[in-house]
Motif scaffolding. Structure first.
Motif, short mmCIF file in Angstrom:
data_model
loop_
_atom_site.label_atom_id
_atom_site.label_comp_id
_atom_site.label_asym_id
_atom_site.label_seq_id
_atom_site.Cartn_x
_atom_site.Cartn_y
_atom_site.Cartn_z
N ILE A 193 0.83 -1.20 0.00
CA ILE A 193 0.00 0.00 0.00
C ILE A 193 0.87 1.25 0.00
O ILE A 193 0.63 2.20 -0.76
CB ILE A 193 -0.95 0.00 1.22
CG1 ILE A 193 -1.98 -1.14 1.09
CG2 ILE A 193 -1.65 1.34 1.37
CD1 ILE A 193 -2.79 -1.39 2.35
N ALA A 194 1.89 1.26 0.84
CA ALA A 194 2.73 2.45 0.97
C ALA A 194 3.45 2.78 -0.33
O ALA A 194 3.63 3.96 -0.66
CB ALA A 194 3.76 2.23 2.08
N ARG A 195 3.83 1.78 -1.09
CA ARG A 195 4.62 2.01 -2.29
C ARG A 195 3.78 2.52 -3.47
O ARG A 195 4.33 2.84 -4.52
CB ARG A 195 5.39 0.74 -2.66
CG ARG A 195 6.54 0.49 -1.71
CD ARG A 195 7.17 -0.88 -1.86
NE ARG A 195 7.82 -1.08 -3.15
CZ ARG A 195 8.61 -2.13 -3.42
NH1 ARG A 195 8.85 -3.05 -2.47
NH2 ARG A 195 9.16 -2.26 -4.62
N THR A 196 2.48 2.64 -3.27
CA THR A 196 1.66 3.25 -4.32
C THR A 196 1.85 4.76 -4.36
O THR A 196 1.52 5.40 -5.35
CB THR A 196 0.15 2.96 -4.12
OG1 THR A 196 -0.29 3.58 -2.90
CG2 THR A 196 -0.13 1.48 -4.07
N PHE A 197 2.40 5.34 -3.28
CA PHE A 197 2.50 6.79 -3.17
C PHE A 197 3.83 7.35 -3.68
O PHE A 197 4.19 8.48 -3.36
CB PHE A 197 2.26 7.22 -1.72
CG PHE A 197 0.86 6.94 -1.24
CD1 PHE A 197 -0.17 7.82 -1.53
CD2 PHE A 197 0.57 5.78 -0.54
CE1 PHE A 197 -1.47 7.55 -1.10
CE2 PHE A 197 -0.73 5.50 -0.11
CZ PHE A 197 -1.75 6.39 -0.40
N THR A 198 4.56 6.55 -4.45
CA THR A 198 5.80 7.04 -5.04
C THR A 198 5.90 6.53 -6.47
O THR A 198 5.83 5.32 -6.71
CB THR A 198 7.04 6.60 -4.23
OG1 THR A 198 8.22 7.07 -4.88
CG2 THR A 198 7.11 5.10 -4.08
N ASP A 199 6.06 7.44 -7.41
CA ASP A 199 6.21 7.04 -8.81
C ASP A 199 7.69 6.97 -9.15
O ASP A 199 8.19 7.66 -10.03
CB ASP A 199 5.48 8.02 -9.73
CG ASP A 199 5.28 7.46 -11.14
OD1 ASP A 199 5.42 6.24 -11.31
OD2 ASP A 199 5.01 8.25 -12.05
#
Length: 248
Positions: A193-199
């Motif tokens: 979930i957390a890694r969705t907030f970094t492109d």
């Protein structure tokens, strides 16, 4: 005269301390994953293999340190599937109490998101939803394999009384699983979930999250199934996962 034994829940640190440890631990784990991914992307542009090597080494070493640092406080789960598995198999013993499960999961997810944002601040990278689609069939099989192995490893070490090597073993496993699984071994719903907030290098598109988490839950169930094949009495040591919690 018989000596009275404290119930397991009475010998644990206060829930607030354990939840704080899970928040900070998961947050710093994601900071390591995302931050080292950004650094690798910047320092080794155009070389995906070298980027993955740098990312995997930093993650493995960082995970070892975090388990050693915070394990005595909360057990160093830093992972919802580990907390859920600990609660499931230790319901009648000394596993994670049901009333503590929700706070653990919220702390892990919240900490993970905070860790992504922290990495972005340090590397001057604005938060953005990832565009990296990872939900192919091979990636999902990779997540099943990675999570099954992780759960089996953690609980097997607890049952066999080798928790003193858990930090190194878990770090080594995750570092290796970066390479032998097609998904690069997320094996953790909170991290996913957390890694969705970094492109950036470590990101995962929001559309890939639900399939990944489903694969992780399937992997956790498979890992527990194998655990009870190899260690039928594993529930007795659920309280020692990942690291035995020390009384305050």
């Amino acid at each position: 005269m018989k000596t009275a034994h404290l119930r397991p829940e009475l010998s644990r640190p206060h829930l607030a301390r354990r939840v704080a440890a899970e928040f900070v631990g998961t947050g710093l784990l994601v900071t390591v994953v995302v931050g080292s991914g950004i650094a690798a992307q910047q320092l080794s542009a155009g070389d995906a293999g070298l980027q993955l090597l740098e990312n995997s080494i930093a993650t493995a070493l960082g995970l070892v340190v975090l388990i050693l640092m915070l394990g005595p406080v909360s057990g160093a789960h830093f992972n919802p599937v580990v907390s859920i598995a600990d609660w499931l198999i230790g319901r009648r013993g000394n596993g994670l109490p049901g009333r503590d499960l929700g706070p653990y999961l919220l702390a892990q997810i919240g900490g993970g998101i905070a860790g992504t944002l922290l990495a972005g601040v340090m590397f001057d990278t604005a938060p953005a939803l990832s565009t990296t689609d990872r939900a192919s069939g091979g990636h999902l099989v990779g997540e099943v394999v990675a999570t099954a192995g992780l759960v089996l490893l953690i609980f097997a070490l607890a049952r066999s009384g080798r928790s003193e090597v858990t930090a190194a073993a878990v770090g080594a496993y995750i570092g290796a699983a970066y390479w032998f699984t097609s998904s690069t071994s997320f094996a953790n719903p909170a991290v996913t979930i957390a890694r969705t907030f970094t492109d950036t290098f470590a990101g995962i598109a929001p559309a890939s999250v639900a399939p990944f988490i489903l694969a992780q839950l399937v992997g956790a169930a498979l890992g527990l199934g194998l655990l009870f094949v190899f260690y039928p009495t594993a529930a007795r040591t659920a309280g020692n996962v990942v690291i035995p919690v020390e009384a305050p």
